[in-house]
Design an enzyme around this catalytic site. Structure first.
Site, short mmCIF file in Angstrom:
data_model
loop_
_atom_site.label_atom_id
_atom_site.label_comp_id
_atom_site.label_asym_id
_atom_site.label_seq_id
_atom_site.Cartn_x
_atom_site.Cartn_y
_atom_site.Cartn_z
N ASP A 275 0.70 -1.25 0.18
CA ASP A 275 -0.18 0.03 0.02
C ASP A 275 0.81 1.34 -0.10
O ASP A 275 2.08 1.22 -0.04
CB ASP A 275 -1.24 -0.07 1.32
CG ASP A 275 -0.70 0.25 2.49
OD1 ASP A 275 0.36 0.93 2.45
OD2 ASP A 275 -1.29 0.00 3.49
N LYS B 296 -4.47 2.32 -1.09
CA LYS B 296 -5.66 3.14 -0.87
C LYS B 296 -5.35 4.37 -0.46
O LYS B 296 -4.77 4.37 0.65
CB LYS B 296 -6.85 2.50 -0.24
CG LYS B 296 -7.55 1.35 -0.97
CD LYS B 296 -8.55 0.75 -0.04
CE LYS B 296 -9.59 1.47 0.24
NZ LYS B 296 -10.73 1.35 -0.89
N MET C 253 -6.13 9.18 10.38
CA MET C 253 -7.08 9.69 9.44
C MET C 253 -8.18 10.65 9.71
O MET C 253 -9.17 10.86 9.43
CB MET C 253 -7.95 8.30 8.53
CG MET C 253 -7.04 7.48 8.07
SD MET C 253 -7.91 5.91 7.44
CE MET C 253 -8.13 5.09 8.91
#
Ligand code: SAM
Length: 257
Positions: free
Chosen positions: A43, A65, A180
């Site tokens: 990733d 992602k 996040m």
């Protein structure tokens, strides 16, 4: 060192955590998997120095992602893992931090199980613990907290997750570690103050933790949104709220080397 590590069998997938950045934080199993894999599907958060540890003939494929429009869909990632394993490859799915902490690892493992592909989980050091340690912020300290809670700031529509009871969270955990969440920083700080936390509660924003580019912004709940707007720090970044942030003034040790 002689240590009997498990064989990475053809036709299997290892779901491996790469830690928060510093290649020295890889586990022995992760380094072993990198040396043995035929195909590495990694990733976007995985450090280039870690990918450089892959065997010379191994294929490296980025399927990260990023939360952006052109990110591969999760279904495409799992389909690719299954396809490679069915073709008899030793497939290393390499993810930042720990694969089972806010990282879609469980979904990928479930898809492998459903397709009868043998897999192994190799935990990694999650950014919310190891990355904060590189900023001199322990997630627990005897004099500060008996509780710590890990929270995502990214709900299904990109906003703060609706299934969190923010009043209970704000009042119930002395230390909060947000993944996040930088885009929601202003809303988040206001919500925690509304939940009863003092505006003077210490907050740190830790960017690119455990990398040579690590940067730390220390503020409090009242001022963090304005301070972060005045000094924007690059992604990925964590937000930590609570008294342990105060220890960074003494424990800040990482010089990037
Ligand atoms: C999709 S989550 C993956 C978390 C990962 N599985 C882990 O255990 O660390 C991505 C978020 O992790 C945090 N993160 C990951 N690596 C980081 C780093 N080196 N420095 C700061 N934050 C990091 C950021 O909050 C980022 O938005």
């Amino acid at each position: 060192m002689s240590l009997a590590l498990p064989e990475f069998r053809p036709g299997t997938v290892w779901l491996v955590g790469a830690g928060p950045g510093d290649p020295g934080l890889l586990t022995l199993l992760a380094a072993h998997a990198l040396a043995a894999a035929d195909h590495v599907v990694h990733d976007a958060l995985v450090d280039r120095r870690i990918l450089a540890l892959a065997a010379p003939g191994a294929e490296l494929e980025s399927m990260g992602k990023r939360g952006g429009a052109d990110s591969p869909k999760q279904a495409a990632i799992t389909a690719r893992l299954i396809e490679l394993a069915q073709a008899g490859k030793r497939v290393l799915r390499l993810k930042g931090g720990d694969p089972f902490v806010f990282g879609r690892g469980p979904e990928e493992a479930q898809a492998l199980a459903a397709a009868n592909i043998a897999f192994r989980i190799v935990p990694g050091i999650t950014a919310g613990i190891g990355g904060l340690a590189y900023a001199g912020i322990p997630v627990t300290a005897k004099e500060c907290n008996s509780t710590v809670t890990f929270v995502t700031g990214h709900g299904p529509d990109g906003d703060l997750p609706p299934d969190v009871d923010w009043d209970k969270l704000g009042a119930g955990s002395q230390v909060l570690v947000f993944y996040m969440a930088v885009r929601q920083l202003e809303k988040l700080a206001a919500r925690l103050i509304k939940a009863g936390r003092p505006g003077t509660d210490p907050v740190a924003l830790v960017s690119k933790a455990a990398s040579p580019d690590q940067a730390v912004l220390i503020s409090d709940l009242e001022r963090i949104a304005a301070d972060a707007a005045a000094r924007p720090l690059p992604a990925p970044a964590l937000i930590v709220v609570g008294p342990v942030v105060g220890l960074a003034s003494v424990l800040d040790w990482w010089d990037g080397a």
